[in-house]
Motif scaffolding. Structure first.
Motif, mmCIF file in Angstrom:
data_model
loop_
_atom_site.group_PDB
_atom_site.id
_atom_site.type_symbol
_atom_site.label_atom_id
_atom_site.label_comp_id
_atom_site.label_asym_id
_atom_site.label_seq_id
_atom_site.Cartn_x
_atom_site.Cartn_y
_atom_site.Cartn_z
ATOM 1 N N VAL A 4 -41.988 24.652 -15.115
ATOM 2 C CA VAL A 4 -42.157 25.201 -16.458
ATOM 3 C C VAL A 4 -43.407 26.069 -16.490
ATOM 4 O O VAL A 4 -44.449 25.692 -15.943
ATOM 5 C CB VAL A 4 -42.275 24.080 -17.510
ATOM 6 N N SER A 16 -47.506 22.896 -27.266
ATOM 7 C CA SER A 16 -46.189 22.872 -26.639
ATOM 8 C C SER A 16 -46.261 22.254 -25.253
ATOM 9 O O SER A 16 -45.419 21.414 -24.885
ATOM 10 C CB SER A 16 -45.626 24.296 -26.554
ATOM 11 N N LEU A 20 -44.390 18.742 -24.079
ATOM 12 C CA LEU A 20 -43.422 18.758 -22.983
ATOM 13 C C LEU A 20 -43.789 17.759 -21.890
ATOM 14 O O LEU A 20 -42.932 17.042 -21.366
ATOM 15 C CB LEU A 20 -43.325 20.164 -22.392
ATOM 16 N N TYR A 24 -41.214 14.939 -21.182
ATOM 17 C CA TYR A 24 -40.403 15.232 -19.998
ATOM 18 C C TYR A 24 -41.193 15.059 -18.702
ATOM 19 O O TYR A 24 -40.861 15.691 -17.692
ATOM 20 C CB TYR A 24 -39.881 16.666 -20.064
ATOM 21 N N LEU A 187 -37.958 27.154 -16.926
ATOM 22 C CA LEU A 187 -38.168 27.304 -18.362
ATOM 23 C C LEU A 187 -39.488 28.019 -18.603
ATOM 24 O O LEU A 187 -40.501 27.710 -17.958
ATOM 25 C CB LEU A 187 -38.204 25.926 -19.042
ATOM 26 N N ILE A 189 -42.086 28.987 -21.845
ATOM 27 C CA ILE A 189 -42.452 28.827 -23.251
ATOM 28 C C ILE A 189 -43.242 30.061 -23.639
ATOM 29 O O ILE A 189 -44.296 30.356 -23.065
ATOM 30 C CB ILE A 189 -43.296 27.561 -23.492
ATOM 31 N N TYR A 314 -34.389 29.455 -28.854
ATOM 32 C CA TYR A 314 -34.059 29.506 -27.430
ATOM 33 C C TYR A 314 -33.365 30.825 -27.124
ATOM 34 O O TYR A 314 -32.511 31.292 -27.883
ATOM 35 C CB TYR A 314 -33.135 28.343 -27.060
ATOM 36 N N VAL A 329 -38.039 29.368 -24.454
ATOM 37 C CA VAL A 329 -38.207 28.814 -25.794
ATOM 38 C C VAL A 329 -39.407 29.505 -26.425
ATOM 39 O O VAL A 329 -40.482 29.571 -25.820
ATOM 40 C CB VAL A 329 -38.410 27.289 -25.767
ATOM 41 N N SER A 350 -39.938 21.140 -27.867
ATOM 42 C CA SER A 350 -39.469 20.120 -26.928
ATOM 43 C C SER A 350 -37.991 19.828 -27.105
ATOM 44 O O SER A 350 -37.266 19.602 -26.131
ATOM 45 C CB SER A 350 -40.295 18.840 -27.094
ATOM 46 N N ALA A 353 -36.135 22.571 -25.501
ATOM 47 C CA ALA A 353 -36.284 22.511 -24.044
ATOM 48 C C ALA A 353 -35.234 21.623 -23.389
ATOM 49 O O ALA A 353 -34.967 21.743 -22.188
ATOM 50 C CB ALA A 353 -37.682 22.021 -23.678
ATOM 51 N N SER A 354 -34.630 20.740 -24.177
ATOM 52 C CA SER A 354 -33.599 19.854 -23.620
ATOM 53 C C SER A 354 -32.396 20.638 -23.104
ATOM 54 O O SER A 354 -31.633 20.136 -22.269
ATOM 55 C CB SER A 354 -33.148 18.834 -24.663
ATOM 56 N N LEU A 357 -34.053 21.028 -19.629
ATOM 57 C CA LEU A 357 -34.655 19.862 -18.990
ATOM 58 C C LEU A 357 -33.843 18.589 -19.141
ATOM 59 O O LEU A 357 -34.145 17.580 -18.498
ATOM 60 C CB LEU A 357 -36.059 19.630 -19.558
#
Length: 369
Positions: A4, A16, A20, A24, A187, A189, A314, A329, A350, A353-354, A357
């Motif tokens: 990330v 953020s 995360l 995660y 990912l 951010i 997203y 994101v 977050s 982000a799923s 992730l």
């Protein structure tokens, strides 16, 4: 295990990243924050976080349920930090909020959401050189966040959880991120603040026109106050500019900052010395408790505004001359509400982000994250 990259180390980027890593941590192999300005940088007027008022005073309209939710979550989080982690620089204060009687009552007053609420007496309004027939005052418990203390604490937590911070020159476009880090992130951010439009211009040129600066200016004084004071609409006798108001926020480690102004689409980094003098004059007029003021600094900085409000969402972007995609994101454009919405926004980041992730190890809505 995922890699990330968080671009931006203002309050939105740091919050953020922290969220995360907590949610995660078992799914993230590497989390790196890339930023030109990091905690400890005090020289960039477009890096606003060190100079923010950094209190909780929700700006959300009564029908803006998404923003109200973010602010609610953050109020509860700040309550917990103030009471259990003084090392964060979060401290409870009473806020005296004064508005025109004709103005809508804030949602948190209507719902009695904030703690220790009461109306200010007419006698206090007179004491503050305000007409009780025109103004109404509220008092409730809120918070002052000392920005540098809070951000250094957050950096230490991010590093404890395995995250890294890399300082570098400003990144002009999101498509450059893979070359900069040497791999294709799973990912990204995007917390690039006032430069988010430029950052996305290759893929979303319309964002260039949507993102704009909101210039602010503050004065720092050595004198202290035991409460915060905000007057949204200054009396005509103060001869305020159309974008001027009064706020006085004590810092947890002493002194106060005095403001303020919200001037849209002004990219300049200059301090208006005459305006700083007016800030102090108006402050004294409405705060008799400050019998003297010793100014030691004035500063101007740019809040990250956006037409349509904050963007939390997203996106996927196909890289030029490649089949690879960037999974992104966004968390930018919060204007002057960065600190007071930070935890709520980070939980939304977050949740989004799923998509990359997978499911987190605990629920998104926990105020203890």
């Amino acid at each position: 295990m995922s890699k990330v990259v968080v671009v931006g180390a203002g309050i939105s980027g740091l919050s953020s990243a922290y969220s995360l890593l907590q949610l995660y941590g078992d799914k993230i192999k590497d989390l790196t924050i890339l930023a030109r300005d990091i905690p400890g940088t005090f020289t960039s007027h477009d890096y606003t976080s060190p100079w923010a008022g950094a209190n909780w005073h929700s700006f959300a309209d009564s029908d803006d349920l998404e923003q109200i939710k973010r602010d609610r979550i953050t109020y509860e989080r700040l309550t917990e930090l103030a009471r259990t982690k003084p090392e964060t620089g979060v401290k409870e204060y009473k806020l005296k909020l004064i508005k025109k009687r004709a103005a809508p009552e804030p949602w948190y007053i209507q719902e009695r959401f904030v703690r220790d609420f009461k109306y200010l007496s007419d006698e206090e309004l007179v004491y503050r050189n305000l007409d009780p027939s025109e103004y109404v005052g509220y008092e409730f418990t809120t918070f002052t966040i000392t920005p540098s203390t809070y951000k250094f604490w957050m950096v230490s937590e991010i590093k404890r959880l395995g995250g890294k911070i890399r300082q570098l020159a400003k990144i002009d476009g999101i498509e450059s991120v893979p070359d900069i880090v040497g791999f294709l992130p799973d990912l990204i951010i995007n917390a690039t603040g006032v430069y988010a439009g430029q950052f996305l211009s290759t893929f979303e040129p319309s964002e260039v026109e949507k993102v704009f600066p909101v210039k602010g200016q503050i004065v720092q004084i050595y004198e202290d106050l035991p409460f915060q004071l905000v007057i949204d609409d200054l009396p005509k006798d103060d001869n305020p500019l159309s974008y001027q108001f009064l706020n006085i926020f004590p810092r947890g480690d002493g002194g106060c900052i005095i403001g303020g102004m919200m001037k849209k689409n002004d990219w300049t980094n200059t301090v208006d010395e005459k305006l700083s003098e007016r800030f102090v004059e108006i402050c004294k007029r409405h705060t008799p408790e400050l019998k003297s003021t010793t100014v030691y600094n004035s500063y101007a900085a740019l809040r990250p505004g956006r037409k349509g409000g904050v963007r939390v969402g997203y996106s996927e972007y196909k890289l030029p001359n490649s089949n690879a995609k960037l999974h992104v994101v966004h968390n930018y454009g919060i204007g002057g509400a960065g600190y007071q919405a930070s935890h709520g926004l980070s939980l939304e980041v977050s949740a989004l982000a799923s998509k990359v992730l997978g499911q987190p190890k605990c629920r998104y809505g926990s105020s203890k994250l």
